[in-house]
Design a protein around this motif. Structure first.
Motif, PDB file in Angstrom:
ATOM      1  N   ARG A 166      -2.446  13.585   7.461  1.00  0.00           N
ATOM      2  CA  ARG A 166      -2.188  14.670   6.508  1.00  0.00           C
ATOM      3  C   ARG A 166      -2.306  16.041   7.161  1.00  0.00           C
ATOM      4  NH1 ARG A 166      -4.441  15.018   0.981  1.00  0.00           N
ATOM      5  NH2 ARG A 166      -2.382  15.820   0.544  1.00  0.00           N
ATOM      6  N   ILE A 167      -3.307  16.215   8.023  1.00  0.00           N
ATOM      7  CA  ILE A 167      -3.481  17.548   8.626  1.00  0.00           C
ATOM      8  C   ILE A 167      -2.313  17.881   9.547  1.00  0.00           C
ATOM      9  CG2 ILE A 167      -4.829  17.056  10.714  1.00  0.00           C
ATOM     10  CD1 ILE A 167      -6.686  19.388   9.719  1.00  0.00           C
ATOM     11  N   SER A 168      -1.706  16.855  10.141  1.00  0.00           N
ATOM     12  CA  SER A 168      -0.567  17.101  11.041  1.00  0.00           C
ATOM     13  C   SER A 168       0.679  17.546  10.274  1.00  0.00           C
ATOM     14  CB  SER A 168      -0.263  15.861  11.875  1.00  0.00           C
ATOM     15  OG  SER A 168       0.244  14.835  11.051  1.00  0.00           O
ATOM     16  N   THR A 169       0.697  17.378   8.951  1.00  0.00           N
ATOM     17  CA  THR A 169       1.846  17.814   8.150  1.00  0.00           C
ATOM     18  C   THR A 169       1.779  19.298   7.803  1.00  0.00           C
ATOM     19  OG1 THR A 169       0.856  17.252   6.005  1.00  0.00           O
ATOM     20  CG2 THR A 169       2.100  15.516   7.143  1.00  0.00           C
TER      21      THR A 169
ATOM     22  N   TYR B  65       0.852  -1.170   0.000  1.00  0.00           N
ATOM     23  CA  TYR B  65       0.000   0.000   0.000  1.00  0.00           C
ATOM     24  C   TYR B  65       0.895   1.228   0.000  1.00  0.00           C
ATOM     25  CZ  TYR B  65       1.072   0.218   4.974  1.00  0.00           C
ATOM     26  OH  TYR B  65       1.729   0.284   6.167  1.00  0.00           O
ATOM     27  N   LEU B  66       0.334   2.318  -0.446  1.00  0.00           N
ATOM     28  CA  LEU B  66       1.099   3.553  -0.496  1.00  0.00           C
ATOM     29  C   LEU B  66       0.823   4.360   0.762  1.00  0.00           C
ATOM     30  CD1 LEU B  66       0.441   4.584  -4.192  1.00  0.00           C
ATOM     31  CD2 LEU B  66       2.499   3.556  -3.241  1.00  0.00           C
ATOM     32  N   PRO B  67       1.853   4.816   1.433  1.00  0.00           N
ATOM     33  CA  PRO B  67       1.619   5.662   2.608  1.00  0.00           C
ATOM     34  C   PRO B  67       1.028   7.002   2.164  1.00  0.00           C
ATOM     35  CG  PRO B  67       3.955   5.556   2.105  1.00  0.00           C
ATOM     36  CD  PRO B  67       3.264   4.600   1.175  1.00  0.00           C
ATOM     37  N   GLU B  68       0.311   7.637   3.062  1.00  0.00           N
ATOM     38  CA  GLU B  68      -0.274   8.932   2.743  1.00  0.00           C
ATOM     39  C   GLU B  68       0.828   9.958   2.530  1.00  0.00           C
ATOM     40  OE1 GLU B  68      -4.346  10.133   4.443  1.00  0.00           O
ATOM     41  OE2 GLU B  68      -3.174   9.272   6.071  1.00  0.00           O
ATOM     42  N   GLN B  69       0.635  10.766   1.525  1.00  0.00           N
ATOM     43  CA  GLN B  69       1.595  11.819   1.230  1.00  0.00           C
ATOM     44  C   GLN B  69       1.252  13.058   2.057  1.00  0.00           C
ATOM     45  OE1 GLN B  69       4.297  11.434  -0.883  1.00  0.00           O
ATOM     46  NE2 GLN B  69       3.620   9.315  -0.761  1.00  0.00           N
ATOM     47  N   PRO B  70       2.255  13.826   2.481  1.00  0.00           N
ATOM     48  CA  PRO B  70       1.954  15.075   3.182  1.00  0.00           C
ATOM     49  C   PRO B  70       1.235  16.044   2.243  1.00  0.00           C
ATOM     50  CG  PRO B  70       4.321  14.855   2.799  1.00  0.00           C
ATOM     51  CD  PRO B  70       3.678  13.591   2.334  1.00  0.00           C
TER      52      PRO B  70
END
Length: 118
Positions: free
Chosen positions: A100-103, A39-44
């Protein structure tokens, strides 16, 4: 099974359903060593997304705070009156994953605004 409405629930055993995802993964019913192994990790959040979201309200999936995107940072909206005074409704809030929001860099909270209620 009829629940008294317009729809009926139909039970189809997985082993009898050739379209079930487990049949597609393995060709037979059972576990697959490849299931969820790649699986692909979420991108920032990218700089381009931050530009597109400038002035928009955002919130994390499990977050209790709503932010506004301001110059590439997320700034907390302190209360519901401020959200309304900024001409937002809950429909306007874009929901992002907590990852994502934490990035997005956290900026200073927005000043509290009051809505004139007559």
């Amino acid at each position: 099974k009829d629940y008294g409405g317009k729809f009926k629930a139909v039970y189809v055993p997985v082993k009898n359903d050739p379209t079930h995802y487990m049949h597609k993964m393995t060709g037979k019913l059972g576990s697959s060593p490849n299931l969820l192994s790649n699986y692909l990790p979420e991108q920032p959040v990218s700089a381009q997304e931050l530009k597109e979201w400038q002035g928009q309200a955002i919130q994390g999936q499990n977050g209790k705070e709503i932010f506004v995107v301001d110059q590439g940072k997320r700034r907390g909206i302190p209360n519901y009156d401020t959200l309304i005074a900024m001409n937002f409704t809950m429909v306007d809030v874009r929901v992002l994953s907590d990852t994502r929001i934490s990035t997005i860099e956290l900026g200073a909270s927005m000043p509290s605004l009051m809505v004139n209620r007559l």
